[in-house]
Design an enzyme around this catalytic site. Structure first.
Site, PDB file in Angstrom:
ATOM      1  N   GLY A 177      -3.142   4.617  -8.358  1.00 59.11           N
ATOM      2  CA  GLY A 177      -3.014   5.376  -9.602  1.00 59.11           C
ATOM      3  C   GLY A 177      -2.150   6.622  -9.472  1.00 59.11           C
ATOM      4  O   GLY A 177      -2.019   7.394 -10.425  1.00 59.11           O
ATOM      5  N   ASP A 185     -10.086   3.474  -3.739  1.00 60.22           N
ATOM      6  CA  ASP A 185     -10.787   2.252  -3.300  1.00 60.22           C
ATOM      7  C   ASP A 185     -12.178   2.122  -3.914  1.00 60.22           C
ATOM      8  O   ASP A 185     -12.949   3.086  -3.970  1.00 60.22           O
ATOM      9  CB  ASP A 185     -10.942   2.256  -1.774  1.00 60.22           C
ATOM     10  CG  ASP A 185      -9.615   2.028  -1.080  1.00 60.22           C
ATOM     11  OD1 ASP A 185      -8.568   2.059  -1.764  1.00 60.22           O
ATOM     12  OD2 ASP A 185      -9.621   1.830   0.147  1.00 60.22           O
ATOM     13  N   ASP A 225       0.829  -1.211   0.000  1.00 59.78           N
ATOM     14  CA  ASP A 225       0.000   0.000   0.000  1.00 59.78           C
ATOM     15  C   ASP A 225       0.864   1.263   0.000  1.00 59.78           C
ATOM     16  O   ASP A 225       2.099   1.184  -0.036  1.00 59.78           O
ATOM     17  CB  ASP A 225      -0.917  -0.062   1.241  1.00 59.78           C
ATOM     18  CG  ASP A 225      -2.283   0.543   0.984  1.00 59.78           C
ATOM     19  OD1 ASP A 225      -2.394   1.434   0.146  1.00 59.78           O
ATOM     20  OD2 ASP A 225      -3.246   0.125   1.658  1.00 59.78           O
TER      21      ASP A 225
END
Ligand code: GAL
Length: 390
Positions: free
Chosen positions: A181, A201, A146
């Site tokens: 992105g 998300d 992440d």
């Protein structure tokens, strides 16, 4: 070029390439986040693994069982290693990996290229080597990495550090970049990871699914075997969309060559959602070896591909043996489309005749020449056809 210079160039190229042999086809599996969020523990993971077997999902191709955020304890141990949360995972991740492997499945784990995960737990920036090593020693097969709580280093730098750490373990670990992105990840990530999130998300709502699909669809030229655009995990089965919208979600994710990670509670998955998830004909489009992402061909409306809700939208992808798949999506909120006649030429297809099979109804429409008729596509639904040489 002298042979020394050539050797040096090859070595640098080798170090800075991903080349981990993973992701030749998009991964299929399960991830905890979309349904469980932080409410996870080893029972949830074991039950998911059991359900993948018992519901026939493994037979359909799903093989990853992925743990998302919240598996780690609040502090690293004295050796600086990440440790599992002792209440949620009292037997540790290694034992869980052994359980998952004993079912012929693979285990995925999560961290962030920052100092803390998105839920404020210890993460891996500056600890890449020690973390990759411990995951490899536990038998981890997949890392979702992440983007929360990072410093001023760029994404390409932070994500490459973990790529190199994973490579140096010698274990095959699928590397999933989750940088939403940012920094136009699709332009650099195929040298770094096996897939990269192209958007924020997903939520279990039609509008969220549609917006994410639109953003990802225009990036079709960046996907190829070994590196995929990732428009986020599946919501099918979570109950927030009508079944027609879930069919659209599943069909378009499959044709986009997205990773297909089920995000619902498999111990309670509704029958109609399970039927969608088990559609082997549609999964086969995702796993096709040509490895191209589908692209909108007709009624694309504008450069972001999905604003046209007054006409059915035709998305096409080339498959092995010069076959094709065609999706016909109805983005209109109120009206079903009926008896749509479309020519193969209008879809840029090279032949005049194809055998046409409806992949939701599992029904052959027989050999068809020049044009074919799509009988009906309901509100927010998607019809999917496989076209093979007649
Ligand atoms: C987000 C990520 C989600 C989930 C969550 C966990 O950044 O996009 O998919 O992993 O973090 O905290």
């Amino acid at each position: 070029m002298s042979s020394y210079l050539l050797l040096a160039t090859l070595l640098v190229a080798a170090v800075h390439c991903l080349d981990n042999g993973e992701g030749l086809m998009p991964p299929l599996g399960f991830n905890t986040w979309n349904h469980f969020y932080c409410n996870i523990n080893e029972k949830v993971i074991r039950q998911a693994a059991d359900a993948i077997i018992n519901l026939g999902l493994k037979r359909a191709g799903y093989n990853y069982v992925n743990i998302d955020d919240c598996w780690m304890g609040k502090e690293r141990n004295d050796k600086g290693e990440l440790v599992p949360d002792a209440t949620r995972f009292p037997h540790g991740i290694k034992a869980l990996a052994e359980y998952v492997h004993s079912k012929g499945l693979k285990l995925g784990i999560y961290s962030s290229a920052g100092t803390k995960t998105c839920q404020g737990l210890p993460a891996s920036l500056g600890h890449e080597v020690i973390d990759a090593k411990i995951w490899a020693s536990w038998g981890v097969d997949y890392l979702k990495y992440d983007n929360c709580n990072h410093d001023s280093q760029s994404g390409p730098v932070r994500y490459a550090k973990m790529r190199d750490a994973l490579n140096s373990t010698g274990r095959h670990i699928y590397y999933s970049i989750c940088s939403w992105g940012e920094e136009e990840v699709w332009k650099w990530a195929n040298k770094v990871g096996n897939s990269w999130r192209t958007t924020g998300d997903i939520e279990d709502k039609f509008n969220s699914m549609r917006t994410i699909y639109q953003r990802n669809a225009k990036l079709y030229s960046y996907a190829a075997r070994g590196g995929w655009n990732d428009p986020d995990m599946l919501e099918v089965g979570n109950g927030g969309m009508p079944v027609a919208a879930y069919r659209t979600h599943f069909a378009l994710w499959s044709m986009a060559k997205s990773p297909m990670l089920i995000g619902c509670d498999l111990t309670k998955v509704p029958r109609d959602s399970l039927e969608i998830l088990l559609n082997k004909d549609i999964i086969a489009l995702n796993q096709d070896k040509v490895g191209k992402q589908a692209r909108c061909i007709l009624n694309c409306a504008d450069s972001d591909f999905s604003k046209d809700s007054t006409h059915p939208q035709f998305t096409v992808v080339e498959l092995e043996n010069s076959n094709y798949a065609v999706a016909v999506t109805n983005w209109n909120d109120n009206t079903a489309f009926k008896d749509m006649v479309v020519s193969f030429a209008a879809l840029n297809l090279p032949l005049k005749s194809y055998k046409v099979r409806d992949l939701w109804l599992h029904k052959d429409m027989g050999p068809v020449s020049d044009t074919f008729t799509v009988p009906t596509v309901g509100v927010h639904d998607t019809a999917v056809y496989k076209l093979t040489k007649a």
